[in-house]
Enzyme design. Structure first.
Site, PDB file in Angstrom:
ATOM      1  NE  ARG A 288      -8.527  -8.857  -3.450  1.00  0.00           N
ATOM      2  CZ  ARG A 288      -9.608  -8.292  -2.941  1.00  0.00           C
ATOM      3  NH1 ARG A 288     -10.776  -8.448  -3.526  1.00  0.00           N
ATOM      4  NH2 ARG A 288      -9.542  -7.540  -1.862  1.00  0.00           N
TER       5      ARG A 288
ATOM      6  N   GLY B  89      -9.198  -6.769   3.642  1.00  0.00           N
ATOM      7  CA  GLY B  89     -10.219  -7.472   4.428  1.00  0.00           C
ATOM      8  C   GLY B  89     -10.244  -7.079   5.895  1.00  0.00           C
ATOM      9  N   GLY B  90      -9.677  -5.895   6.221  1.00  0.00           N
ATOM     10  CA  GLY B  90      -9.767  -5.421   7.615  1.00  0.00           C
ATOM     11  C   GLY B  90      -8.783  -6.079   8.550  1.00  0.00           C
TER      12      GLY B  90
ATOM     13  CG  HIS C  61     -14.998   1.926   0.966  1.00  0.00           C
ATOM     14  ND1 HIS C  61     -14.021   1.335   1.727  1.00  0.00           N
ATOM     15  CD2 HIS C  61     -14.839   1.443  -0.286  1.00  0.00           C
ATOM     16  CE1 HIS C  61     -13.313   0.521   0.950  1.00  0.00           C
ATOM     17  NE2 HIS C  61     -13.797   0.570  -0.262  1.00  0.00           N
TER      18      HIS C  61
ATOM     19  CE  LYS D  38      -3.988  -2.139   2.088  1.00  0.00           C
ATOM     20  NZ  LYS D  38      -4.973  -2.190   3.131  1.00  0.00           N
TER      21      LYS D  38
END
Length: 649
Positions: A296, A168-169, A212, A120
């Protein structure tokens, strides 16, 4: 350009996404190959494939993450291509390279694009150069807590810690004040290491009241790249999406184009090919900031398919074969509105802790016009603690948002899950909430409406227990003599003349128990799976489904599992059990933070349990002395297993 031949596709995943990919592959006439862990031998994705290869093991690291074994499985089955799904190896550049080296087609972007977005931190630097707007943060190499303390000070609290390799947190934590930084930083690093094999972190400003909003992009190998509108995924718990919709309510065509063009620029900067998603934070003023790019297919791709009429997996296969995208940007449809919810095995009354066990009851809504169900389970399957707890995705399309919302509510009404906790009642409450109906969306939605969405568990009233007892006896009767169809017991039409006029029924549902003294005629009648009760001339139907030794009875939007109990046997068993702190679910012990004899304050973390790729701390409910430890680091423990014995101070 010569076309690549693909007639057999291996899906390197499990659950609903594996089933979803196979569905399109089969429709295109391809053979499908499943891979599975030892405990997934009889899983639904295996049952639906043409061929299957056992990878062994249970934990992802011992099964679905084994690159060599997956490539060997592709070779053995004659597959020319591998679809990674989402999660697992889907954003692993090493896997994309290994496929390439083995002469296999990886249904994802080139490894270089995964590399560019996989960290990231590096992605942020790259996007900054390309002129894509960013949230203030620190994405540097230095990984000591002091560097993060200085950065957080500069950015200003609250800040968000994130796993650099994450999604995914997992490995993501909000830090409100400086004194929480060190402990939270360490926990987030451990979670990141465990989920991704990479503990590196980044930190950024925690934007208040953000939405978001993400853009679905698609590129081919001929230099074409499109954006296929956007999705709003603001409704999240633990930084993981729960409800997703397309298009984003209230987004102007100008803002859609600006975000879409920024996303295409991001994709072209890294030489992207295939399906990808560029995630943005959209603040209350209509400014958007690049968050990350998922290289993806995403969980929520069905809402995009619903409003565009496109099959994104079919597009992935076409692009992998070397074909050009079939349409241009101005031909991308935007038709109606779609909403998706993720049905999870989790206990919403207990901080959304993942649940696992046998799926004793599972009913899906009927598919049909504007209704789609993508599921990875069937009744009787076992949901293991090793993988993500998603059971299915329910998707509704409508001419407008309200029609989609009403349709999805109807689908949720038809759904039933029994055997462990699920978020089904919670999803109904979210969709029915007036703020959701008014599209008042941001990432703080669940926390803000917590009282309505996550009401305190209340005592079930006498009326419920009365119905449960009557339904129980009526469901019991036909079971006793199903051999004799002429017996009066064999009808499920109501009270039996043969039942004694006085019956005491001892029942429990969860932690609650109740004894019902039945006297005289029944006030309800069981017909099939409907229990009809009458009050003041109004007849009402409650869902009542008998499975094995449990009755599932619907009460105020929730299915309650009811069992009959033997009060004497129960009393003896509870006396024998020692007091202690137990595992809230199946999982493995990653840290033991105390030793026997140690005195602890209330709230002290004693043991850290890892389950479903998340960490959970077992904390002291009161001050006291650790009398005994019943677990060690690395142990696998079952739900309810005693971990620590704590003597009260």
């Amino acid at each position: 350009m010569s076309h690549t031949h693909i007639d057999t596709l291996l899906v390197a995943n499990r659950g609903e996404i594996a089933c979803r990919v196979m569905r399109t592959a089969k429709a295109l006439g391809l053979q499908t190959v499943a891979v599975h862990s030892a405990i997934d031998t009889h899983a639904r994705h295996v049952r639906e494939a043409d061929m299957a290869v056992n990878l062994g093991g249970a934990k992802p690291a011992d099964s679905y993450l084994l690159i060599d074994k997956i490539i060997a499985a592709a070779k053995a089955s004659g597959a020319q291509a591998i679809h990674p799904g989402y999660g697992f190896l889907s954003e692993n550049a090493g896997f994309a390279r290994a496929c390439d080296a083995a002469g296999l087609v990886f249904l994802g972007p080139p490894a270089s694009a995964i590399d560019a977005m996989g960290s990231k931190s590096a992605a942020k630097a790259l996007m900054e150069e390309a002129g894509v707007p960013l949230v203030p943060g620190y994405h540097g190499e230095a990984q000591d807590v002091e560097t993060f303390r200085v950065a957080a000070e500069r950015i200003g609290y609250p800040v968000l810690l994130k796993a650099a390799a994450g999604g995914g947190g997992k490995g993501m934590k909000v830090v409100e004040t400086e004194d929480q930084l060190a402990e939270t930083f360490e926990s987030a690093r451990r979670e990141a290491q465990s989920a991704f094999g990479d503990a590196r972190m980044l930190v950024e400003k925690y934007v208040l009241q953000p939405r978001h909003v993400e853009i679905q992009i698609f590129a081919d190998s001929h230099g074409n790249c499109l954006y296929l509108n956007e999705r709003d995924c603001s409704i999240q718990r633990r930084h993981q999406k729960v409800v997703e919709e397309a298009p984003a309510p209230g987004l102007s065509p100008e803002l859609r184009r600006a975000m879409g063009e920024a996303a295409v620029k991001a994709a072209q900067t890294i030489g992207y090919v295939g399906a990808g998603t560029v995630e943005f934070l959209l603040d209350a003023r209509g400014q958007f900031f690049f968050m990350e790019m998922n290289t993806r297919l995403q969980v929520e791709h069905p809402v995009t398919e619903a409003i565009t009429g496109l099959d994104l997996v079919a597009w992935q296969i076409r692009v992998a074969r070397g074909e050009a995208l079939p349409i241009t940007q101005d031909q991308v449809p935007l038709n109606g509105h779609a909403i998706e919810v993720r049905l999870y095995a989790e206990d919403t009354d207990n901080d959304f802790l993942p649940a696992s066990g046998d799926l004793k009851l599972y009913r899906e809504p009927a598919a049909g016009e504007g209704r789609r169900v993508d599921s990875g389970v069937a009744e009787g399957d076992t949901v293991s603690p090793f993988y993500d707890p998603m059971l299915a995705k329910l998707v509704a399309w409508g001419e407008d948002r309200e029609q989609a919302r009403q349709r999805l509510l109807a689908m949720l009404e038809e759904t039933a899950v029994g055997g462990f906790a699920s978020n089904l009642p919670f999803l109904r409450r979210v969709l029915a909430h007036p703020a959701f109906a008014n599209a008042e969306l941001d990432t703080g939605f669940i926390a803000r409406h917590q009282e309505k969405l996550l009401p305190a568990v209340t005592e079930l009233p006498g009326e419920f227990w009365q119905l449960a007892a009557e339904a129980w006896l009526q469901s019991e009767a036909p079971r006793r003599s199903h051999e004799d169809y002429h017996s009066p017991w064999a009808t499920s039409s109501g009270w039996r003349s043969g039942l004694s006029a006085e019956t005491d029924v001892h029942l429990r549902s969860g932690e609650q128990r109740h004894t019902v003294y039945l006297r005289g005629p029944a006030q309800s009648r069981l017909q099939g799976e409907q229990l009809w009760s009458e009050q003041d001339g109004l007849r009402r139907a409650h869902r009542a489904i008998r499975q094995g030794d449990a009755l599932y009875l619907e009460w105020q939007g929730r299915l309650h599992e009811v069992r009959r109990v033997d009060p004497i046997a129960e009393a003896e068993a509870s006396h024998a059990q020692h007091g202690g702190l137990t595992a809230p679910m199946n999982g493995s012990i990653v840290r033991v933070l105390v030793e026997a004899g140690q005195t602890v304050e209330a709230g002290t973390a004693l043991v850290v349990l890892e389950a479903m790729k998340m960490e959970h701390s077992i904390r002291a409910p009161h001050a006291g002395t650790v009398k005994a430890l019943y677990c060690a680091e690395g142990d696998m423990v079952g739900e309810g297993a005693a971990l620590v014995e704590l003597e009260e101070a």
